[in-house]
Design a protein around this motif. Structure first.
Motif, PDB file in Angstrom:
ATOM      1  N   ILE A 174      15.516  -3.404   6.294  1.00 10.44           N
ATOM      2  CA  ILE A 174      14.740  -4.356   7.093  1.00 10.44           C
ATOM      3  C   ILE A 174      13.664  -3.626   7.886  1.00 10.44           C
ATOM      4  O   ILE A 174      12.541  -4.116   8.043  1.00 10.44           O
ATOM      5  CB  ILE A 174      15.681  -5.152   8.011  1.00 10.44           C
ATOM      6  N   GLY A 175      13.987  -2.423   8.375  1.00 13.60           N
ATOM      7  CA  GLY A 175      12.989  -1.638   9.096  1.00 13.60           C
ATOM      8  C   GLY A 175      11.780  -1.320   8.234  1.00 13.60           C
ATOM      9  O   GLY A 175      10.630  -1.420   8.685  1.00 13.60           O
ATOM     10  N   LYS A 176      12.018  -0.929   6.968  1.00 19.61           N
ATOM     11  CA  LYS A 176      10.902  -0.628   6.063  1.00 19.61           C
ATOM     12  C   LYS A 176      10.106  -1.887   5.727  1.00 19.61           C
ATOM     13  O   LYS A 176       8.874  -1.841   5.592  1.00 19.61           O
ATOM     14  CB  LYS A 176      11.423   0.027   4.786  1.00 19.61           C
ATOM     15  N   LEU A 177      10.798  -3.002   5.591  1.00 15.07           N
ATOM     16  CA  LEU A 177      10.089  -4.259   5.323  1.00 15.07           C
ATOM     17  C   LEU A 177       9.195  -4.642   6.497  1.00 15.07           C
ATOM     18  O   LEU A 177       8.054  -5.081   6.302  1.00 15.07           O
ATOM     19  CB  LEU A 177      11.100  -5.377   5.037  1.00 15.07           C
ATOM     20  N   PHE A 178       9.698  -4.465   7.716  1.00 16.00           N
ATOM     21  CA  PHE A 178       8.878  -4.748   8.894  1.00 16.00           C
ATOM     22  C   PHE A 178       7.642  -3.848   8.922  1.00 16.00           C
ATOM     23  O   PHE A 178       6.536  -4.294   9.205  1.00 16.00           O
ATOM     24  CB  PHE A 178       9.689  -4.548  10.168  1.00 16.00           C
ATOM     25  N   ALA A 179       7.855  -2.559   8.650  1.00  9.55           N
ATOM     26  CA  ALA A 179       6.727  -1.628   8.653  1.00  9.55           C
ATOM     27  C   ALA A 179       5.716  -1.998   7.565  1.00  9.55           C
ATOM     28  O   ALA A 179       4.498  -1.938   7.780  1.00  9.55           O
ATOM     29  CB  ALA A 179       7.227  -0.195   8.446  1.00  9.55           C
ATOM     30  N   LEU A 230       4.305  -5.769  25.793  1.00  9.43           N
ATOM     31  CA  LEU A 230       5.082  -4.536  25.928  1.00  9.43           C
ATOM     32  C   LEU A 230       6.462  -4.679  25.300  1.00  9.43           C
ATOM     33  O   LEU A 230       6.976  -3.742  24.679  1.00  9.43           O
ATOM     34  CB  LEU A 230       5.209  -4.160  27.404  1.00  9.43           C
ATOM     35  N   LEU A 231       7.057  -5.862  25.449  1.00  5.42           N
ATOM     36  CA  LEU A 231       8.370  -6.099  24.828  1.00  5.42           C
ATOM     37  C   LEU A 231       8.270  -5.954  23.311  1.00  5.42           C
ATOM     38  O   LEU A 231       9.105  -5.281  22.685  1.00  5.42           O
ATOM     39  CB  LEU A 231       8.859  -7.502  25.201  1.00  5.42           C
ATOM     40  N   ILE A 232       7.244  -6.587  22.714  1.00  2.00           N
ATOM     41  CA  ILE A 232       7.084  -6.523  21.258  1.00  2.00           C
ATOM     42  C   ILE A 232       6.839  -5.081  20.801  1.00  2.00           C
ATOM     43  O   ILE A 232       7.452  -4.598  19.838  1.00  2.00           O
ATOM     44  CB  ILE A 232       5.922  -7.434  20.814  1.00  2.00           C
ATOM     45  N   ILE A 233       5.938  -4.378  21.507  1.00  2.00           N
ATOM     46  CA  ILE A 233       5.615  -2.997  21.127  1.00  2.00           C
ATOM     47  C   ILE A 233       6.841  -2.106  21.259  1.00  2.00           C
ATOM     48  O   ILE A 233       7.119  -1.265  20.387  1.00  2.00           O
ATOM     49  CB  ILE A 233       4.457  -2.469  22.007  1.00  2.00           C
ATOM     50  N   PHE A 234       7.608  -2.275  22.336  1.00  2.00           N
ATOM     51  CA  PHE A 234       8.785  -1.446  22.555  1.00  2.00           C
ATOM     52  C   PHE A 234       9.843  -1.681  21.475  1.00  2.00           C
ATOM     53  O   PHE A 234      10.396  -0.724  20.913  1.00  2.00           O
ATOM     54  CB  PHE A 234       9.377  -1.743  23.938  1.00  2.00           C
ATOM     55  N   VAL A 235      10.111  -2.943  21.167  1.00  2.00           N
ATOM     56  CA  VAL A 235      11.163  -3.269  20.199  1.00  2.00           C
ATOM     57  C   VAL A 235      10.755  -2.871  18.782  1.00  2.00           C
ATOM     58  O   VAL A 235      11.478  -2.140  18.093  1.00  2.00           O
ATOM     59  CB  VAL A 235      11.505  -4.777  20.261  1.00  2.00           C
ATOM     60  N   ILE A 236       9.581  -3.347  18.341  1.00  2.00           N
ATOM     61  CA  ILE A 236       9.157  -3.055  16.968  1.00  2.00           C
ATOM     62  C   ILE A 236       8.752  -1.587  16.831  1.00  2.00           C
ATOM     63  O   ILE A 236       9.078  -0.929  15.842  1.00  2.00           O
ATOM     64  CB  ILE A 236       7.994  -3.977  16.546  1.00  2.00           C
ATOM     65  N   GLY A 242      12.223   5.191  14.892  1.00  2.00           N
ATOM     66  CA  GLY A 242      13.588   5.649  14.722  1.00  2.00           C
ATOM     67  C   GLY A 242      14.438   5.660  15.972  1.00  2.00           C
ATOM     68  O   GLY A 242      15.551   6.202  15.963  1.00  2.00           O
ATOM     69  N   TRP A 243      13.943   5.080  17.072  1.00  3.60           N
ATOM     70  CA  TRP A 243      14.776   5.003  18.272  1.00  3.60           C
ATOM     71  C   TRP A 243      15.952   4.063  18.057  1.00  3.60           C
ATOM     72  O   TRP A 243      17.035   4.292  18.587  1.00  3.60           O
ATOM     73  CB  TRP A 243      13.954   4.499  19.458  1.00  3.60           C
ATOM     74  N   PHE A 244      15.716   2.975  17.309  1.00  2.00           N
ATOM     75  CA  PHE A 244      16.758   1.969  17.105  1.00  2.00           C
ATOM     76  C   PHE A 244      16.933   1.688  15.613  1.00  2.00           C
ATOM     77  O   PHE A 244      15.994   1.819  14.829  1.00  2.00           O
ATOM     78  CB  PHE A 244      16.395   0.624  17.768  1.00  2.00           C
ATOM     79  N   THR A 245      18.134   1.273  15.253  1.00  6.33           N
ATOM     80  CA  THR A 245      18.334   0.600  13.974  1.00  6.33           C
ATOM     81  C   THR A 245      17.843  -0.846  14.152  1.00  6.33           C
ATOM     82  O   THR A 245      17.629  -1.297  15.282  1.00  6.33           O
ATOM     83  CB  THR A 245      19.812   0.593  13.583  1.00  6.33           C
ATOM     84  N   PRO A 246      17.675  -1.599  13.064  1.00  4.44           N
ATOM     85  CA  PRO A 246      17.232  -2.993  13.229  1.00  4.44           C
ATOM     86  C   PRO A 246      18.138  -3.815  14.148  1.00  4.44           C
ATOM     87  O   PRO A 246      17.654  -4.587  14.982  1.00  4.44           O
ATOM     88  CB  PRO A 246      17.241  -3.527  11.793  1.00  4.44           C
TER      89      PRO A 246
END
Length: 434
Positions: A174-179, A230-236, A242-246
């Motif tokens: 899912i992370g790669k799909l988002f990117a 800022l919320l969107i930038i921080f989360v996505i 690589g700070w978070f898993t999905p």
């Protein structure tokens, strides 16, 4: 002689009939998949397979990303972030010809990064932007066409609910799909902005300029979206680097959205209760759809249809591009009478194996599929976004809205052709952050 392939094609036809008569998509997928497996294997095997799929789906850790991102979106709604993106964009570009339509595209892109849904995006931004465009004497067809097209951005821009479902069904990151969706989402918005600029240059009466907002009004509007941005930038962004898993990113986003509600003075029991109830209803519906889709995918796999079609494509010796164009035409045709989620869940088990056999990336295919699915939200006769807008602005005929969609459909087709011709638009960013 009745072959597995014949049963498979009969199952697809039956599913289309069920969807056409209004059977919920999850029920239709599960029913056709279960009956098909019963015919091909046995009642016991079909029952066991349905039980295994249901248990595995509900117990999958990575599926937790879905309800958490839905909760984040509804908490952001409760915080009052629905009109902020449009208001900020309107302050900066509203004085230009077609500026409010451009602001609508910007509002849809920003709100899509919260909602992850095309229908939610178009409903929310239309309720905010359409009255403003009417006040400014925008042509109804032009205003509604821009809103219908802009609403589709909610399906592609991360965190996209459609990409989450595709990632689960296709077993992709899912992370790669988002990117992979970032550049296509931005270029899609850019194509719409260019279309608006060209239309207003050819006919300035479509979108008359409004009064230029002074800087003392622009800065507060920009500050109003700073916390959500800022919320969107921080989360996505945290997910990308690589700070978070999905699932962790969705969890952090939900907590941050809760804090956003508190900071804006909107945190109360009613807001939290409504967000939780809506999240549970939405998630329950999507879980049923995913279980039904996996059961249907198993049925399609057993029939051998995917392998048959893959061999047929290989026998044509026409190259991947022709095969992808043929898939796009089928998807656009089916999109005329199927909603986007139904289209994705019906075609993924059939087209994904063919894509892999052609040596194409499944990540790219996910972006291609969602992008093609988006076009179905606006082209006739279904065009769900159009019906949402017509429900909000009941005095604007459907024909007027569909006429306004035509220039944006041309932009959609050009953008889809660009994605097919230049796969790097989708694959460059996942490759960089991998």
């Amino acid at each position: 002689m009745i072959t597995p392939e014949l049963i498979g094609f009969a199952g697809i036809l039956l599913l289309l009939i069920l969807l056409a008569v209004g059977i919920p998509i999850g029920i239709g997928l599960a029913l056709v998949g279960g009956v098909g497996l019963t015919l091909l294997l046995s009642p016991e095997a079909a029952l066991i397979k349905a039980g295994v799929i249901t248990f595995d789906t509900i117990s999958r850790y990575e599926l937790g990303v879905l309800p958490l991102f839905v909760l984040m979106a509804h908490l952001c709604f409760a915080a009052g972030a629905s009109r902020d993106f449009f208001d900020a964009a309107a302050r900066f570009v509203g004085h230009r010809r077609g500026g409010l339509a451009m602001a609508s595209i910007g509002g849809c892109a920003g709100f899509g990064a919260i909602s992850g849904s095309s229908l939610a995006t178009v409903a929310t931004i239309t309720s905010v932007a359409l009255p403003e465009m009417r006040k400014a004497n925008y042509a109804p067809s032009f205003a509604t066409g821009a809103l219908a097209a802009g609403g589709t951005l909610g399906s592609l821009i991360p965190p996209s609910g459609a990409l989450i479902v595709f990632g689960i069904i296709a077993e992709q990151s899912i992370g790669k799909l988002f990117a992979a969706a970032v550049i296509p989402g931005l270029t899609q918005a850019l194509f719409y902005l260019v279309a608006i600029a060209i239309l207003c240059r050819l006919n300035p009466l479509l979108g008359p300029p409004t009064t230029r907002a002074p800087w003392r009004e622009r800065w507060p509007a920009l500050r109003s979206i700073a916390d959500v941005g800022l919320l969107i930038i921080f989360v996505i962004g945290g997910l990308f680097v690589g700070w978070f898993t999905p699932t962790e990113a969705a969890s952090v986003g939900s907590v941050a959205a809760l804090l956003l509600c508190w900071r804006r003075g909107r945190l109360n029991w009613r807001a939290v209760s409504d967000a939780l109830q809506t999240t549970l209803r939405t998630t329950g519906m999507i879980y049923i759809v995913i279980i039904g889709a996996l059961l249907f995918a198993t049925f399609i796999s057993v029939t051998g249809i995917a392998a048959l079609l893959s061999n047929l494509v290989a026998g044509l010796d026409s190259g991947p591009t022709v095969a992808i164009i043929a898939m796009a035409l089928v998807l656009l045709l089916l999109g005329s009478f199927l909603d986007g989620l139904a289209l994705m869940l019906l075609t993924t088990p059939i087209f994904l194996p063919i894509t892999l056999d052609l040596g194409l990336s499944p990540i790219w295919f996910g972006i291609f599929l969602v992008r093609t699915m988006e076009i179905g939200f606006v082209h006739p006769p279904l065009g769900l976004n159009v019906y949402v807008i017509q429900g909000i602005a009941g005095d604007i005929p459907l024909g007027t809205i569909f006429r306004g969609i035509v220039p944006f459909l041309l932009a959609d087709f050009l953008h889809l052709a660009l994605l097919i011709a230049v796969p790097a638009l989708s694959l460059w960013l996942p490759g960089v952050i991998a």
